[in-house]
Design a protein around this motif. Structure first.
Motif, short mmCIF file in Angstrom:
data_model
loop_
_atom_site.label_atom_id
_atom_site.label_comp_id
_atom_site.label_asym_id
_atom_site.label_seq_id
_atom_site.Cartn_x
_atom_site.Cartn_y
_atom_site.Cartn_z
N HIS A 117 0.92 -1.32 0.09
CA HIS A 117 -0.05 -0.11 -0.01
C HIS A 117 0.92 1.15 0.00
CE1 HIS A 117 -3.47 2.40 0.90
NE2 HIS A 117 -2.88 3.17 1.72
N ARG A 118 2.03 1.32 0.72
CA ARG A 118 2.86 2.46 0.75
C ARG A 118 3.53 2.54 -0.83
NH1 ARG A 118 4.34 6.81 3.76
NH2 ARG A 118 6.46 7.21 3.74
N LEU A 119 3.69 1.46 -1.35
CA LEU A 119 4.24 1.70 -2.63
C LEU A 119 3.39 2.14 -3.76
CD1 LEU A 119 6.42 -1.70 -2.89
CD2 LEU A 119 7.21 0.69 -2.70
N GLN A 120 1.96 1.92 -3.24
CA GLN A 120 0.73 2.21 -4.08
C GLN A 120 0.47 3.82 -3.77
OE1 GLN A 120 -2.97 0.83 -2.92
NE2 GLN A 120 -3.68 0.73 -5.25
N GLN A 121 0.91 4.24 -2.73
CA GLN A 121 0.77 5.75 -2.40
C GLN A 121 1.90 6.62 -3.29
OE1 GLN A 121 -1.70 7.01 -0.74
NE2 GLN A 121 -2.46 4.74 -0.76
N ARG A 122 2.96 5.93 -3.45
CA ARG A 122 4.20 6.45 -4.24
C ARG A 122 3.75 6.68 -5.56
NH1 ARG A 122 9.82 4.25 -2.74
NH2 ARG A 122 10.36 4.78 -0.44
N HIS A 123 2.90 5.65 -6.07
CA HIS A 123 2.38 5.71 -7.37
C HIS A 123 1.52 6.71 -7.61
CE1 HIS A 123 -0.03 3.04 -10.28
NE2 HIS A 123 0.61 3.95 -10.92
N ARG A 124 0.67 7.13 -6.66
CA ARG A 124 -0.28 8.27 -7.00
C ARG A 124 0.73 9.50 -6.89
NH1 ARG A 124 -4.22 8.84 -1.79
NH2 ARG A 124 -2.30 9.51 -1.13
#
Length: 468
Positions: free
Chosen positions: A112-119
């Motif tokens: 999820h943390r990596l997904q937030q970076r994605h955003r």
């Protein structure tokens, strides 16, 4: 995620799933001290410490659309790409993280943390793709999808360990156009990934300052056939005859999970690394019965030295009986105490956790080594690669496995190890997301066009600028 944290996060865009080619030209391993390893802090304050030895990809400057996770019975191993934080024109790197499977919720938080970076880069979090392999890819499939709201692709575990995807060329599947993944990728594409380990008999306390001999990347035509011994919670042994020609030929249930489970009961150690640290300080001769304990000397007629292990934990029963007699003779028993119980407690105190740990490490490792040797004989395989999170770069483990292969084969077979031994499946799943010519050495050629140099794939199709 707090807003002030966002400014500190490198912008690793993860867009357009499967739409880019990753350039591995010039790839190399980054040797980091543990204190320099990057750390990602999740929203709940949990820190995820990376394994050292990231793989730098200095010539890949585009975003990557996916992460990969190999979910085993004991550990979940995660691989993701990030650009260099100071200058994306310097390329990026593959990052490696592991989490205990029993704490898989932490792994989901990390994704999820990596997904937030994605955003942060203006792309949609749902564009992220999770490539999953291992038994947990099925067990946790719904949980990952629900938590992240992204596509989850499950990949075959054995295929991820060894090779990549067959790519279609003119309607025909071609081995020449295969994408290397898993072990094949490490052998053929990453210099100084594979090494041999100069072994010594277990009783020899001399320390070789340079026991590891690193090998250059090899051509695919030079590596087959070989035996892969993947040691996780259990052990799988796979005969690999070519890029897409592999077969599981055996294994054993006595693997890393066995060592971890028994030592957690016997020693009270809380983690696998704690157990390995105990073993490093131990003396197995306080627990194991040696040939010399039986014969008083070596059995030279059969080539058995006096210091060879005749029976793992063979001294425990005798010492337990002696403790029971001491309990009776010493008058320890009172208030109806049972002699056996008192003897057990006294015997337990006479064995150091360090000695027990080393004895069990030897027992499990030698068993795996001998089965691997017998399988290699049955299938006429000279090269044996040991992978899996059981090894963890632990010198005693590698020495034991290497010594077992060398001893039983009289030096005719060779044991090989990897610097990323626990991430074969995760890297294999990561590579499987890629389109044609991902990761092939010499896949990118150049030609002069109007005084300008442009990159061409092996099929002479122009590579998009963002992939360079």
């Amino acid at each position: 995620m707090p807003a002030d944290d966002q400014d500190e996060i490198p912008q690793d865009a993860l867009n357009h799933p499967g739409a880019i080619k990753i350039n591995v030209q010039g790839a190399f391993i980054v040797d980091q001290e543990p204190s320099e390893s990057p750390i990602i802090e999740a929203a709940d304050g949990v820190e995820y410490k990376h394994d050292n030895r990231d793989i730098r990809l200095p010539n890949h400057k585009a975003a990557v659309s996916h992460i990969a996770v190999d979910i085993g019975g004991s550990l979940a191993k995660l691989v993701y790409f990030s650009p260099e934080p100071d200058n994306e024109q310097l390329g990026g790197r593959l990052n490696f993280v592991k989490v205990e499977t029993q704490d898989f919720e932490q792994c989901i938080q990390l994704m999820h943390r990596l997904q937030q970076r994605h955003r942060l880069n203006g792309t949609k979090p749902k564009d992220l793709c999770v490539m999953a392999t291992g038994g947990g890819a099925f067990k946790y499939y719904d949980k990952i999808r629900e938590a992240l709201g992204v596509e989850v692709k499950r990949e075959d575990e054995m295929a991820c360990l060894i090779m990549g995807e067959k790519m279609r060329s003119s309607g025909v599947f071609s081995v020449a156009n295969s994408v290397p993944a898993g072990l094949d990728f490490f052998i053929t594409e990453i210099p100084s990934e594979i090494f041999t380990y100069t072994s010594k008999p277990p009783h020899v306390n001399e320390i070789d300052p340079n026991p590891m001999s690193f090998l250059p990347a090899r051509l695919p035509s030079q590596i087959y056939p070989y035996l892969l011994v993947n040691i996780g919670s259990g052990v799988s042994m796979i005969k690999v005859s070519g890029p897409h020609d592999y077969q599981r030929i055996g294994g054993t249930s006595l693997g890393g999970g066995t060592l971890w489970g028994l030592l957690s009961l016997i020693t009270g150690a809380r983690s696998f690394d704690d157990m390995l640290a105990l073993a490093a300080k131990g003396n197995n001769t306080a627990v194991d019965m040696l040939v010399g304990d039986i014969y008083g000397t070596g059995y030279t007629k059969l080539g058995m030295r006096s210091d060879m292990i005749a029976s793992s934990f063979g001294k425990v029963y005798r010492m337990k009986k002696e403790a029971e007699r001491e309990a009776e003779d010493g008058g320890w028993l009172a208030n109806g105490d049972n002699s056996s119980t008192a003897g057990d407690e006294h015997a337990a105190r006479s064995f150091r956790p360090e000695d027990v740990s080393r004895s069990l490490l030897y027992a499990v490792s030698y068993n795996i080594g001998q089965i691997a040797y017998l399988q290699s004989c049955k299938h006429n395989l000279e090269n044996i690669y040991f992978g899996g999170s059981f090894i963890r770069g632990h010198r005693q483990t590698m020495n034991t496995l290497s010594f077992a292969i060398d001893f039983w084969s009289n030096g005719e077979k060779q044991a090989y190890f990897l610097r990323h031994e626990g991430y074969l499946g995760a890297v294999g799943a990561f590579l499987k997301r890629q389109p044609k010519n991902w990761g092939r050495r010499n896949s990118f050629e150049t030609e002069e066009v109007g005084g300008l140099k442009r990159w061409l794939s092996s099929e002479r199709a122009a590579v998009p600028d963002e992939a360079l």
